[in-house]
Design a protein around this motif. Structure first.
Motif, PDB file in Angstrom:
ATOM      1  N   GLN A 163      48.540  28.955  33.474  1.00  0.00           N
ATOM      2  CA  GLN A 163      49.647  29.118  32.531  1.00  0.00           C
ATOM      3  C   GLN A 163      49.516  28.199  31.310  1.00  0.00           C
ATOM      4  N   GLY A 164      49.069  26.971  31.499  1.00  0.00           N
ATOM      5  CA  GLY A 164      48.954  26.023  30.401  1.00  0.00           C
ATOM      6  C   GLY A 164      47.912  26.392  29.360  1.00  0.00           C
ATOM      7  N   SER A 217      44.184  32.315  25.182  1.00  0.00           N
ATOM      8  CA  SER A 217      43.490  33.467  25.775  1.00  0.00           C
ATOM      9  C   SER A 217      42.613  34.200  24.762  1.00  0.00           C
ATOM     10  N   PHE A 218      42.958  34.138  23.478  1.00  0.00           N
ATOM     11  CA  PHE A 218      42.153  34.799  22.449  1.00  0.00           C
ATOM     12  C   PHE A 218      40.769  34.153  22.312  1.00  0.00           C
ATOM     13  N   LEU A 219      40.589  32.953  22.855  1.00  0.00           N
ATOM     14  CA  LEU A 219      39.299  32.258  22.811  1.00  0.00           C
ATOM     15  C   LEU A 219      38.464  32.503  24.062  1.00  0.00           C
ATOM     16  N   ALA A 227      35.725  25.587  34.265  1.00  0.00           N
ATOM     17  CA  ALA A 227      35.398  26.728  33.410  1.00  0.00           C
ATOM     18  C   ALA A 227      36.067  27.986  33.952  1.00  0.00           C
ATOM     19  N   TYR A 228      36.674  28.731  33.054  1.00  0.00           N
ATOM     20  CA  TYR A 228      37.298  30.008  33.392  1.00  0.00           C
ATOM     21  C   TYR A 228      36.490  31.099  32.719  1.00  0.00           C
ATOM     22  N   LYS A 229      36.163  32.143  33.454  1.00  0.00           N
ATOM     23  CA  LYS A 229      35.270  33.185  32.950  1.00  0.00           C
ATOM     24  C   LYS A 229      35.959  34.219  32.064  1.00  0.00           C
ATOM     25  N   SER A 230      37.280  34.356  32.196  1.00  0.00           N
ATOM     26  CA  SER A 230      37.974  35.360  31.403  1.00  0.00           C
ATOM     27  C   SER A 230      39.413  34.920  31.142  1.00  0.00           C
ATOM     28  N   ALA A 231      40.052  35.618  30.231  1.00  0.00           N
ATOM     29  CA  ALA A 231      41.440  35.312  29.894  1.00  0.00           C
ATOM     30  C   ALA A 231      42.366  35.569  31.082  1.00  0.00           C
ATOM     31  N   ALA A 232      42.019  36.536  31.914  1.00  0.00           N
ATOM     32  CA  ALA A 232      42.867  36.886  33.061  1.00  0.00           C
ATOM     33  C   ALA A 232      42.973  35.732  34.062  1.00  0.00           C
ATOM     34  N   GLY A 233      41.953  34.908  34.157  1.00  0.00           N
ATOM     35  CA  GLY A 233      41.954  33.820  35.125  1.00  0.00           C
ATOM     36  C   GLY A 233      42.501  32.499  34.621  1.00  0.00           C
ATOM     37  N   LEU A 234      42.992  32.461  33.393  1.00  0.00           N
ATOM     38  CA  LEU A 234      43.484  31.210  32.816  1.00  0.00           C
ATOM     39  C   LEU A 234      44.790  30.767  33.473  1.00  0.00           C
TER      40      LEU A 234
END
Length: 146
Positions: free
Chosen positions: A60-61, A66-68, A51-58
């Motif tokens: 590259q794949g 990121s809009f989700l 689980a990633y908490k924000s778009a910044a931590g996603l």
């Protein structure tokens, strides 16, 4: 006066129908969009999840999703041999509903501009074609929000 009130009601309904549903939590597996609830219901096929908490931590794949990730995004790895879940592209959904393939799709208030994105069939609740920003648009509700 009636015209003003009517215009206000139309704008209000468009704004309300486009609001993002805070209950939906998206997950991505094999570059296909699903929900966390969908994978929780099928724990036997899940190898791992992150689980990633924000778009910044996603990683590259997942950047194209990121809009989700406003409320987080989960990456799911499916066990080998269990990748055969039903899937459909948003372009195909548009076509089935009599819309041009490249028309953005709204899923629980999130606009998917790239209709080449695929979703798992398990997340599909209801579909409805509505007027959005003066254009016929497919609105999809998710069947399993948790």
């Amino acid at each position: 006066m009636k015209k003003i009130l009517y215009s206000f009601l139309i704008l209000s309904s468009v704004a309300l129908s486009a609001q993002k549903n805070p209950a939906v939590k998206f997950a991505v597996a094999n570059d296909i969009v699903g929900t966390v609830g969908m994978f929780n219901a099928r724990k036997a096929i899940v190898q791992s999840s992150n689980a990633y908490k924000s778009a910044a931590g996603l990683p590259q794949g997942l950047k194209k999703y990121s809009f989700l990730a406003e409320r987080g995004l989960t990456e799911v790895k499916i066990k080998s041999g269990f990748e055969g879940l039903d899937r459909i592209s948003l372009a195909q959904l548009n076509e089935q509903n009599g819309l041009p393939e490249n028309t953005p799709v709204m899923i629980e208030g999130y606009e998917f501009p790239d209709t080449s994105v695929k979703i798992y069939g398990d997340i599909m609740g209801g579909t409805e074609v509505k007027d959005y920003n003066g254009k016929k648009t497919l609105f999809l509700t998710v069947s399993n929000l948790k």
